[in-house]
Structure formats: C-alpha cells, structure tokens
Write a protein that holds these residues in place. Sequence first.
Motif, mmCIF file in Angstrom:
data_model
loop_
_atom_site.group_PDB
_atom_site.id
_atom_site.type_symbol
_atom_site.label_atom_id
_atom_site.label_comp_id
_atom_site.label_asym_id
_atom_site.label_seq_id
_atom_site.Cartn_x
_atom_site.Cartn_y
_atom_site.Cartn_z
ATOM 1 N N SER A 149 -17.458 -24.602 34.707
ATOM 2 C CA SER A 149 -18.212 -24.718 35.960
ATOM 3 C C SER A 149 -19.559 -25.394 35.719
ATOM 4 O O SER A 149 -19.996 -26.250 36.505
ATOM 5 C CB SER A 149 -18.424 -23.337 36.583
ATOM 6 O OG SER A 149 -17.199 -22.732 36.948
ATOM 7 N N HIS B 24 -18.854 -29.256 34.880
ATOM 8 C CA HIS B 24 -18.482 -30.075 36.034
ATOM 9 C C HIS B 24 -19.583 -30.108 37.084
ATOM 10 O O HIS B 24 -19.773 -31.127 37.761
ATOM 11 C CB HIS B 24 -17.164 -29.573 36.629
ATOM 12 C CG HIS B 24 -15.971 -29.924 35.793
ATOM 13 N ND1 HIS B 24 -15.398 -29.036 34.899
ATOM 14 C CD2 HIS B 24 -15.266 -31.077 35.683
ATOM 15 C CE1 HIS B 24 -14.379 -29.628 34.297
ATOM 16 N NE2 HIS B 24 -14.271 -30.861 34.755
ATOM 17 N N ALA C 229 -21.708 -33.511 38.205
ATOM 18 C CA ALA C 229 -21.773 -33.900 39.615
ATOM 19 C C ALA C 229 -23.206 -33.986 40.121
ATOM 20 O O ALA C 229 -23.425 -34.262 41.304
ATOM 21 C CB ALA C 229 -20.982 -32.912 40.463
ATOM 22 N N ASP D 43 -2.211 -30.284 35.649
ATOM 23 C CA ASP D 43 -3.564 -30.849 35.595
ATOM 24 C C ASP D 43 -4.453 -30.059 34.643
ATOM 25 O O ASP D 43 -5.318 -30.639 33.972
ATOM 26 C CB ASP D 43 -4.195 -30.837 36.990
ATOM 27 C CG ASP D 43 -3.519 -31.798 37.963
ATOM 28 O OD1 ASP D 43 -2.755 -32.667 37.505
ATOM 29 O OD2 ASP D 43 -3.761 -31.659 39.176
ATOM 30 N N LYS E 198 -13.570 -27.005 37.362
ATOM 31 C CA LYS E 198 -13.459 -28.293 38.064
ATOM 32 C C LYS E 198 -13.148 -28.073 39.537
ATOM 33 O O LYS E 198 -13.760 -28.697 40.425
ATOM 34 C CB LYS E 198 -12.382 -29.147 37.407
ATOM 35 C CG LYS E 198 -12.213 -30.519 38.048
ATOM 36 C CD LYS E 198 -11.177 -31.353 37.296
ATOM 37 C CE LYS E 198 -11.030 -32.739 37.937
ATOM 38 N NZ LYS E 198 -10.055 -33.582 37.184
ATOM 39 N N LEU E 199 -12.203 -27.166 39.839
ATOM 40 C CA LEU E 199 -11.820 -26.919 41.229
ATOM 41 C C LEU E 199 -12.973 -26.335 42.029
ATOM 42 O O LEU E 199 -13.161 -26.674 43.212
ATOM 43 C CB LEU E 199 -10.610 -25.986 41.282
ATOM 44 C CG LEU E 199 -9.308 -26.499 40.664
ATOM 45 C CD1 LEU E 199 -8.197 -25.477 40.842
ATOM 46 C CD2 LEU E 199 -8.901 -27.844 41.245
ATOM 47 N N ASN F 251 -16.171 -26.820 41.575
ATOM 48 C CA ASN F 251 -17.153 -27.869 41.878
ATOM 49 C C ASN F 251 -16.613 -28.886 42.873
ATOM 50 O O ASN F 251 -17.382 -29.433 43.677
ATOM 51 C CB ASN F 251 -17.621 -28.528 40.586
ATOM 52 C CG ASN F 251 -18.701 -27.716 39.910
ATOM 53 O OD1 ASN F 251 -19.857 -27.742 40.319
ATOM 54 N ND2 ASN F 251 -18.331 -26.958 38.886
ATOM 55 N N GLN F 252 -15.318 -29.126 42.856
ATOM 56 C CA GLN F 252 -14.741 -29.966 43.898
ATOM 57 C C GLN F 252 -14.905 -29.304 45.264
ATOM 58 O O GLN F 252 -15.224 -29.968 46.261
ATOM 59 C CB GLN F 252 -13.266 -30.238 43.607
ATOM 60 C CG GLN F 252 -13.034 -31.210 42.463
ATOM 61 C CD GLN F 252 -11.560 -31.396 42.158
ATOM 62 O OE1 GLN F 252 -10.718 -30.577 42.522
ATOM 63 N NE2 GLN F 252 -11.230 -32.485 41.471
ATOM 64 N N ALA F 253 -14.708 -28.000 45.323
ATOM 65 C CA ALA F 253 -14.871 -27.276 46.587
ATOM 66 C C ALA F 253 -16.321 -27.331 47.065
ATOM 67 O O ALA F 253 -16.592 -27.535 48.255
ATOM 68 C CB ALA F 253 -14.404 -25.837 46.427
ATOM 69 N N ALA G 14 -18.362 -29.636 46.525
ATOM 70 C CA ALA G 14 -18.616 -31.016 46.955
ATOM 71 C C ALA G 14 -17.853 -31.401 48.224
ATOM 72 O O ALA G 14 -17.899 -32.557 48.646
ATOM 73 C CB ALA G 14 -18.249 -31.977 45.832
ATOM 74 N N GLN H 123 -14.441 -30.924 48.707
ATOM 75 C CA GLN H 123 -13.041 -31.251 48.447
ATOM 76 C C GLN H 123 -12.323 -29.993 47.951
ATOM 77 O O GLN H 123 -12.030 -29.849 46.763
ATOM 78 C CB GLN H 123 -12.940 -32.368 47.407
ATOM 79 C CG GLN H 123 -13.614 -33.661 47.835
ATOM 80 C CD GLN H 123 -13.671 -34.682 46.712
ATOM 81 O OE1 GLN H 123 -13.895 -34.347 45.538
ATOM 82 N NE2 GLN H 123 -13.460 -35.942 47.067
ATOM 83 N N GLU I 295 -9.315 -28.705 48.372
ATOM 84 C CA GLU I 295 -7.858 -28.603 48.425
ATOM 85 C C GLU I 295 -7.281 -27.867 47.216
ATOM 86 O O GLU I 295 -6.437 -26.970 47.355
ATOM 87 C CB GLU I 295 -7.233 -29.996 48.543
ATOM 88 C CG GLU I 295 -7.513 -30.716 49.868
ATOM 89 C CD GLU I 295 -8.880 -31.375 49.900
ATOM 90 O OE1 GLU I 295 -9.555 -31.394 48.832
ATOM 91 O OE2 GLU I 295 -9.282 -31.894 50.955
#
Length: 429
Positions: A44, A47, A51, A104, A379-380, A382-384, A386, A388, A390
């Motif tokens: 966490s 990533h 970002a 992944d 990674k997931l 930090n995507q959330a 940002a 994203q 999904e």
Amino acid sequence: MQQTTDSQQYYQQTCNQQMDCPVFSGEKSVDLCIIGGGLTGVSSAYHGAKAGLDCLLLEAEQIGFGASGRNGGQVSPGQRLDQASLEAKVGKAQAHKLWQLALDSVDLVRDLIDKHQIPCDFTPGILHTAFKPSHAREMQENVQLLQKDYSYQDCRYIEQDELKTMLASPRYYGGELDMRAGHLHPLNFTLGLARAAQQAGAMLCENSKVLDIQSVGDKIKITTADGIVTANKLVLGCNGYLGKLFPKVAGKIMPINNFIVTTKPLGEQQARALIRDNVAVADSKFVINYFRMTPDHRLLFGGGENYSSRFPADIRNFVRPYMLEIFPQLEDTELEHGWGGTLAITMNRMPHFQCVDERIYVAQGYSGHGVALATLAGKLINQAIAGQPEGFNTMASYPTPTFPGGTLLRYPALVAGMLYYSLRDRFGS
C-alpha cells in the motif's frame, strides 16, 4: 501473540537487507496512513507513493515481523477456493474476475522482483498434492476446468506414478503442477518492497504501535505512544495482529498460529532425491502441510497449528511428526530451526476486503494465501483511492461472514471445527 526468537528463525538468519526506519513522533498530516508493516502495508505504501500520495506507514514492531516475514514463501495463482466452488458461489462471470485477479497477484510479485532487483530467491513451480484419492479426482477436474474454460495452460495434472518420481513421499495420490507459481524468501521480498516504497517517497516507521483510531470530521486521527497522525485515508494491514484496534472488522477473522522447521543442510543430491525439480509443495489436508527446499538445500517444512496465545515450548518436536508422515526417511535428520507466526483466516477461507465509511480500507484474512494476494491488495487499494475501484470491489464483493459470537466465541467454535476436519483428514477417503 508470542513470537519466536530470531536465533530460531531461518529467515532472520538469512536476511540480506536492513531497514532504517525511525520511531514515529510528533504530529503529521498525510494523504494515506497505513497500519501494519507486512505485505499489505508495504505494498500500500509503495503503490500510494508511486501514485504521488504522501504516505506514512506505522509498524508496531519491525517491517516483516509478522506472517509476511515468517511464512512458507509460496506464491500461488488462484484463490483459496477452487474455481468450481467459486463458480457455484458467485457465478462464472465473477469467478473469472476473481481468477484473473489471482493471476495478476502472482504476476505483480514477479514484476516487482524484476523491476527492483529484489534478492529473494524466486524459483518457479508449486506442486499441489492430493492427500486422499477423492482429492486427486478433484484436482484432475480442476486442471481440466482451468485448461478448458480459463485458457490456463501453465498447470497440468500429475498422476500418482509420475508423482512418485518427482516427490519421495508415499503419502500422496496425485497432484497438480503450476509453473506460473513459485516460491521465495518472504522476509527478503517484504524488505525489498519496503525499500522500494521508501525510495518512492513513503515514510516507514517501526516500533510505532497504534493505540487508537478515531474519525474526526472528514479526517482520521491515528494515535501512537509518541505522536498523532491525521490522514485522509487509512489502510488497515494488521491481519492476524489486529487485536482490538478496530472492532468493526475484527470478527471477520480468526488469528491462528502456524509453525515451520528447517532441517540441517542435506546437500544437493539428497535435496533433489526428496523434491526432484525444486518446486514448492502444498498438500490438500485441511490443515495443510507445505514444504520446499532452501537455496542451501535444507527442507523447510510447515505443519501444525494452534489457536492459543502461546506457541509450543518445543516447535521443532511439535512439527516433526507432520514432517515424518510425509518423509519418514528423515527420522534421524536434525532440525536446526523452528519458529511460528500468527496469520488470520476467515470462515470461508476467502480474503476479507472492505471499505469502511469510504475512508478506511481493510484487507485481511488471506488464510495462508497471502504472499501474492496481500501484495495485490496494496495495488487495488490505491486504485480504489484513485477512483478505479473495480478490482478492489471484485474482491470485496465476495461475502465474508462474521465468526459466530464475534471475537468472544470464535476460538471455541474454530477448535471444534478444526477437530472435525482433522478427523476427516485422518479417516475420510
């Protein structure tokens, strides 16, 4: 939970990296605060910093102190449940999404090792072995499903006769070999990723135990013995060490203790006689045995659990019977190291992902499948953050029941359940 001294811990003795992390003190405002210095936490931080977020990680002990630096080192595709079970539970479309995320996660581990040249002895191959004839049939069906419906050709079924040439154990009835999977030195991988997080700009603090978490307006206030952090977002990466810090999610997981030994160096010839192709092995018992060879040709063997606040007084002799059931020819072999650690399981053995109040991200309960999935979790998350979500939402959509009785009654219920499954391992077909 009690911990093993470093002198008994093989990974500590073969650690090739050192961290330089201060104790947190004073007051600081950050974009993202992370509690826990295992793989969920350091991923966490990595990533998040990559970002462009201002990230601060707080670890109560040292980076990699918990399960992330003590486990069997197996990096495996797939979720903890097989794909047929996932399809029955959530449907084919969602099962395919969960499978892709699991792939992944393995690819992410391998990419991070390559990108940052992390010296952690990654070696391809995991062999899943069938403890009972019925397990062999299930494995064969699983391989057929993966090859046909998931276009996954990196695994194949191993008949019992071939298995005997690969693994010098009389105990198994077949298996599935996955060459996209692999094994590594988990502490060195965790520390290498932590160093990459620092280089990306994250601040990592050790010996900085969090005492309290409070929501204050649209911020989160995190209190340690020596300071206060104010954060926009928070990651809880404590897993089996969560304790009573955040009761809202504590009942979703059960901390359990697992134990590992290593033999004295066996030499390359004997090592290859036991495990011909230097793959890692994990069997199909409910309380699994998992094992592999180290680069210096020791057998590293994990077996046995307990559910108390204490470790066995003699871990080596606690694990030895499990090892001898698989490799009786090692009866006279000296065990040099024995250690334990605390991990977290869920009732259904699938990891628990949750976003609480749109600000607090939780990833825990990897149930022994955490090297890859915990790395992916960072990674997931930090995507959330940002925008994203999904991938995170796919993981969070799988229901995680609360243990009956929450944190008060989960231990008696678990012990009864584990007794039932141990009897099935012993007497079932």
